[in-house]
Design an enzyme around this catalytic site. Sequence first.
Site, short mmCIF file in Angstrom:
data_model
loop_
_atom_site.label_atom_id
_atom_site.label_comp_id
_atom_site.label_asym_id
_atom_site.label_seq_id
_atom_site.Cartn_x
_atom_site.Cartn_y
_atom_site.Cartn_z
N GLU A 158 -4.46 6.58 -3.05
CA GLU A 158 -4.64 7.13 -4.40
C GLU A 158 -4.17 6.12 -5.45
O GLU A 158 -3.54 5.11 -5.13
CB GLU A 158 -3.83 8.42 -4.55
CG GLU A 158 -2.33 8.18 -4.35
CD GLU A 158 -1.46 9.43 -4.49
OE1 GLU A 158 -1.94 10.54 -4.20
OE2 GLU A 158 -0.30 9.28 -4.93
N HIS A 175 -2.98 6.28 -9.98
CA HIS A 175 -2.70 7.13 -11.14
C HIS A 175 -1.95 6.31 -12.17
O HIS A 175 -1.47 5.21 -11.87
CB HIS A 175 -1.88 8.37 -10.72
CG HIS A 175 -0.89 8.11 -9.63
ND1 HIS A 175 0.19 7.27 -9.79
CD2 HIS A 175 -0.84 8.53 -8.33
CE1 HIS A 175 0.87 7.21 -8.66
NE2 HIS A 175 0.26 7.95 -7.74
N HIS A 177 5.53 4.69 -9.39
CA HIS A 177 6.45 5.14 -8.34
C HIS A 177 7.55 4.10 -8.15
O HIS A 177 7.26 2.89 -8.08
CB HIS A 177 5.76 5.24 -6.97
CG HIS A 177 4.78 6.36 -6.85
ND1 HIS A 177 5.02 7.62 -7.31
CD2 HIS A 177 3.56 6.39 -6.26
CE1 HIS A 177 3.97 8.39 -7.01
NE2 HIS A 177 3.08 7.68 -6.39
N CYS A 225 11.03 8.82 -3.46
CA CYS A 225 10.01 8.44 -4.45
C CYS A 225 10.39 9.03 -5.80
O CYS A 225 10.48 10.25 -5.95
CB CYS A 225 8.64 8.92 -4.00
SG CYS A 225 7.33 8.51 -5.17
N HIS A 244 -2.59 2.75 -3.65
CA HIS A 244 -1.43 2.66 -2.75
C HIS A 244 -1.53 3.68 -1.63
O HIS A 244 -2.08 4.77 -1.81
CB HIS A 244 -0.12 2.82 -3.52
CG HIS A 244 -0.01 4.10 -4.28
ND1 HIS A 244 -0.68 4.32 -5.46
CD2 HIS A 244 0.68 5.25 -4.04
CE1 HIS A 244 -0.39 5.53 -5.92
NE2 HIS A 244 0.42 6.12 -5.06
MN MN Z 1 1.07 8.15 -5.63
#
Ligand code: MN
Length: 156
Positions: A69, A71, A75, A123, A109
């Site tokens: 994914e 975004h 992270h 995370c 990732h």
């Molecule tokens: Mn992610």
Amino acid sequence: MTSDKSEKQSARRAFRKDHRWDRVELHPYKDDGRAIFKDVTRQTLVSRPDIAGELRYFEVGPGGHSTLERHQHVHGVLILRGSGQALVGDEVMELQTNDLVTVPPMTWHQFRATEGEPLGFLCMVDAVRDKPQLPEPADLEQLRRNKQIARFLERK
Ligand code: MN
């Protein structure tokens, strides 16, 4: 003084075996048939309205993997347990316990555990964040042009 002092909860939530913590719920990710992830659980360790971030613990079972994914939100990842590999952008990296990984905005990732043991990681994310985007066929085609990434993505 509050009247229901007995309901006050300790600031400490003790670490238990199997990477569980007191008063932290375990959320198994259910396979939804699309095989976008495999054998992943999530525990939200810290989430409060007076902190702009959240700290979660993910565990990927032996041989499993997280969703591929991207975004806008970032992270900050600390590998807490086990070993594996990650794809971050155009880099496939080996992961060992205590390694740190930063995932920048809009960067593909995915995390994969080795066959022998689970891969567990902390995370850190924004509490308010955009929804992950999944790769379109054209994105996968682009990623697979890099042979190392192609091999990484082919693992089941
Ligand atoms: Mn992610």
